[in-house]
Write a protein that holds these residues in place. Sequence first.
Motif, PDB file in Angstrom:
ATOM      1  N   LYS A   1     -16.486  69.158  33.908  1.00  0.00           N
ATOM      2  CA  LYS A   1     -15.342  69.101  34.819  1.00  0.00           C
ATOM      3  C   LYS A   1     -15.700  68.535  36.199  1.00  0.00           C
ATOM      4  N   ARG A   2     -16.374  67.399  36.207  1.00  0.00           N
ATOM      5  CA  ARG A   2     -16.583  66.672  37.459  1.00  0.00           C
ATOM      6  C   ARG A   2     -15.306  65.922  37.802  1.00  0.00           C
ATOM      7  N   SER A   3     -15.084  65.691  39.089  1.00  0.00           N
ATOM      8  CA  SER A   3     -13.945  64.871  39.504  1.00  0.00           C
ATOM      9  C   SER A   3     -14.244  63.419  39.150  1.00  0.00           C
ATOM     10  N   VAL A   4     -13.271  62.746  38.501  1.00  0.00           N
ATOM     11  CA  VAL A   4     -13.477  61.380  38.025  1.00  0.00           C
ATOM     12  C   VAL A   4     -12.350  60.482  38.506  1.00  0.00           C
ATOM     13  N   LEU A   5     -12.739  59.309  39.030  1.00  0.00           N
ATOM     14  CA  LEU A   5     -11.794  58.229  39.326  1.00  0.00           C
ATOM     15  C   LEU A   5     -12.171  57.073  38.405  1.00  0.00           C
ATOM     16  N   PHE A   6     -11.212  56.655  37.567  1.00  0.00           N
ATOM     17  CA  PHE A   6     -11.489  55.756  36.452  1.00  0.00           C
ATOM     18  C   PHE A   6     -10.612  54.517  36.579  1.00  0.00           C
ATOM     19  N   VAL A   7     -11.238  53.336  36.628  1.00  0.00           N
ATOM     20  CA  VAL A   7     -10.492  52.078  36.666  1.00  0.00           C
ATOM     21  C   VAL A   7     -10.459  51.475  35.273  1.00  0.00           C
ATOM     22  N   THR A   8      -9.280  51.043  34.842  1.00  0.00           N
ATOM     23  CA  THR A   8      -9.137  50.418  33.527  1.00  0.00           C
ATOM     24  C   THR A   8      -7.948  49.479  33.536  1.00  0.00           C
ATOM     25  N   HIS A   9      -7.961  48.495  32.619  1.00  0.00           N
ATOM     26  CA  HIS A   9      -6.794  47.647  32.373  1.00  0.00           C
ATOM     27  C   HIS A   9      -6.009  48.138  31.164  1.00  0.00           C
ATOM     28  N   ASN A  10      -6.545  49.139  30.468  1.00  0.00           N
ATOM     29  CA  ASN A  10      -6.018  49.569  29.184  1.00  0.00           C
ATOM     30  C   ASN A  10      -5.103  50.780  29.370  1.00  0.00           C
ATOM     31  N   ILE A  11      -3.802  50.604  29.104  1.00  0.00           N
ATOM     32  CA  ILE A  11      -2.835  51.689  29.299  1.00  0.00           C
ATOM     33  C   ILE A  11      -3.140  52.860  28.377  1.00  0.00           C
ATOM     34  N   GLU A  12      -3.439  52.577  27.099  1.00  0.00           N
ATOM     35  CA  GLU A  12      -3.736  53.653  26.151  1.00  0.00           C
ATOM     36  C   GLU A  12      -4.939  54.465  26.609  1.00  0.00           C
ATOM     37  N   GLU A  13      -5.954  53.784  27.100  1.00  0.00           N
ATOM     38  CA  GLU A  13      -7.154  54.462  27.570  1.00  0.00           C
ATOM     39  C   GLU A  13      -6.826  55.385  28.739  1.00  0.00           C
ATOM     40  N   ALA A  14      -6.056  54.883  29.692  1.00  0.00           N
ATOM     41  CA  ALA A  14      -5.673  55.696  30.847  1.00  0.00           C
ATOM     42  C   ALA A  14      -4.870  56.919  30.420  1.00  0.00           C
ATOM     43  N   LEU A  15      -3.924  56.734  29.497  1.00  0.00           N
ATOM     44  CA  LEU A  15      -3.092  57.849  29.024  1.00  0.00           C
ATOM     45  C   LEU A  15      -3.927  58.894  28.291  1.00  0.00           C
ATOM     46  N   TYR A  16      -4.824  58.445  27.460  1.00  0.00           N
ATOM     47  CA  TYR A  16      -5.619  59.360  26.645  1.00  0.00           C
ATOM     48  C   TYR A  16      -6.573  60.200  27.495  1.00  0.00           C
ATOM     49  N   LEU A  17      -7.119  59.603  28.544  1.00  0.00           N
ATOM     50  CA  LEU A  17      -8.155  60.273  29.319  1.00  0.00           C
ATOM     51  C   LEU A  17      -7.635  61.103  30.494  1.00  0.00           C
ATOM     52  N   SER A  18      -6.516  60.725  31.083  1.00  0.00           N
ATOM     53  CA  SER A  18      -6.215  61.123  32.458  1.00  0.00           C
ATOM     54  C   SER A  18      -5.307  62.343  32.611  1.00  0.00           C
ATOM     55  N   ASP A  19      -5.467  62.997  33.766  1.00  0.00           N
ATOM     56  CA  ASP A  19      -4.487  63.967  34.257  1.00  0.00           C
ATOM     57  C   ASP A  19      -3.371  63.257  35.012  1.00  0.00           C
ATOM     58  N   ARG A  20      -3.749  62.227  35.760  1.00  0.00           N
ATOM     59  CA  ARG A  20      -2.780  61.413  36.500  1.00  0.00           C
ATOM     60  C   ARG A  20      -3.177  59.947  36.408  1.00  0.00           C
ATOM     61  N   ILE A  21      -2.174  59.072  36.505  1.00  0.00           N
ATOM     62  CA  ILE A  21      -2.409  57.631  36.543  1.00  0.00           C
ATOM     63  C   ILE A  21      -1.780  57.075  37.811  1.00  0.00           C
ATOM     64  N   ILE A  22      -2.571  56.306  38.559  1.00  0.00           N
ATOM     65  CA  ILE A  22      -2.097  55.645  39.770  1.00  0.00           C
ATOM     66  C   ILE A  22      -1.915  54.169  39.464  1.00  0.00           C
ATOM     67  N   VAL A  23      -0.723  53.650  39.706  1.00  0.00           N
ATOM     68  CA  VAL A  23      -0.426  52.243  39.469  1.00  0.00           C
ATOM     69  C   VAL A  23      -0.418  51.511  40.800  1.00  0.00           C
ATOM     70  N   LEU A  24      -1.292  50.501  40.907  1.00  0.00           N
ATOM     71  CA  LEU A  24      -1.345  49.676  42.108  1.00  0.00           C
ATOM     72  C   LEU A  24      -0.432  48.464  41.951  1.00  0.00           C
ATOM     73  N   SER A  25       0.152  48.040  43.045  1.00  0.00           N
ATOM     74  CA  SER A  25       0.953  46.820  43.056  1.00  0.00           C
ATOM     75  C   SER A  25       0.042  45.601  43.054  1.00  0.00           C
ATOM     76  N   ASP A  26       0.633  44.415  42.955  1.00  0.00           N
ATOM     77  CA  ASP A  26      -0.119  43.179  43.116  1.00  0.00           C
ATOM     78  C   ASP A  26      -0.558  43.057  44.565  1.00  0.00           C
ATOM     79  N   ARG A  27      -1.452  42.097  44.840  1.00  0.00           N
ATOM     80  CA  ARG A  27      -1.977  41.930  46.199  1.00  0.00           C
ATOM     81  C   ARG A  27      -0.874  41.608  47.206  1.00  0.00           C
ATOM     82  N   PRO A  28      -1.029  42.159  48.402  1.00  0.00           N
ATOM     83  CA  PRO A  28      -1.980  43.211  48.794  1.00  0.00           C
ATOM     84  C   PRO A  28      -1.571  44.541  48.169  1.00  0.00           C
TER      85      PRO A  28
END
Length: 245
Positions: A178-205
């Motif tokens: 139970k370490r705190s984890v910040l995880f970057v991915t392009h894969n929606i399924e991966e983010a959903l399967y692993l995460s408690d929360r998902i943060i969606v960033l906009s395009d630049r900036p």
Amino acid sequence: MTKLNIEHLGKSFDSQPILDDVNFQVEKSEFVSVLGPSGSGKSTLFHLIGGLYKPDHGDIYLDGEIVTGKKGIISYMPQSPSLLPWRTILDNVLLGGEITGKYDKDSALEMIQKAGLTGYESAYPSQLSGGMKQRASFIRSLLSPQSLICLDEPFSALDEFTRIEMQHWLLTIWEEHKRSVLFVTHNIEEALYLSDRIIVLSDRPAKVKREFTIPFTRPRQESLLLTNEFLQWKKQIYSELRDLT
């Protein structure tokens, strides 16, 4: 355990804004994923948190202490395993402890066994498959003393079945420690399967466009990936990302 706070973070390169007023937090023992369009600044965000870059404005707090621009405050696992080729697997996973003086060989051997790498303690990275290298790299992150682990697309180079196997293994190990984890991915399924929360960033900036709190209970099983509820969440997040392109 840790709590990360990102407040009004901004960064530009050559007068080109990459991040603009980014705000979010990672709670203690929380697994948070970051999704965004290609080139939206996800890796730049990690480099700022790790102190490799300094922001143009804004601050980064860890457990209430300002750590903006400080190096060595996170455990970072990049896309490639980055194992030292001249060191054995055991010596590689012990590297963080050697640097900090917190050397725990018994814990390392136990983690190697749980990772299914028993018998490879004296092997070199060139003798391991891609998935085995990633397991060793993650063990090194867990054995490092920093309480926050940042994972930058660690499974992107793996084939589909190996990636799913690694995701399940990662959750099994994470749920134990139970370490705190910040995880970057392009894969929606991966983010959903692993995460408690998902943060969606906009395009630049990049700004934080939306946050999703994921309702799936833990521990999670691979069968979750085939449920209607999982598919509906995938569609919702896909729609959010598609609006950015």
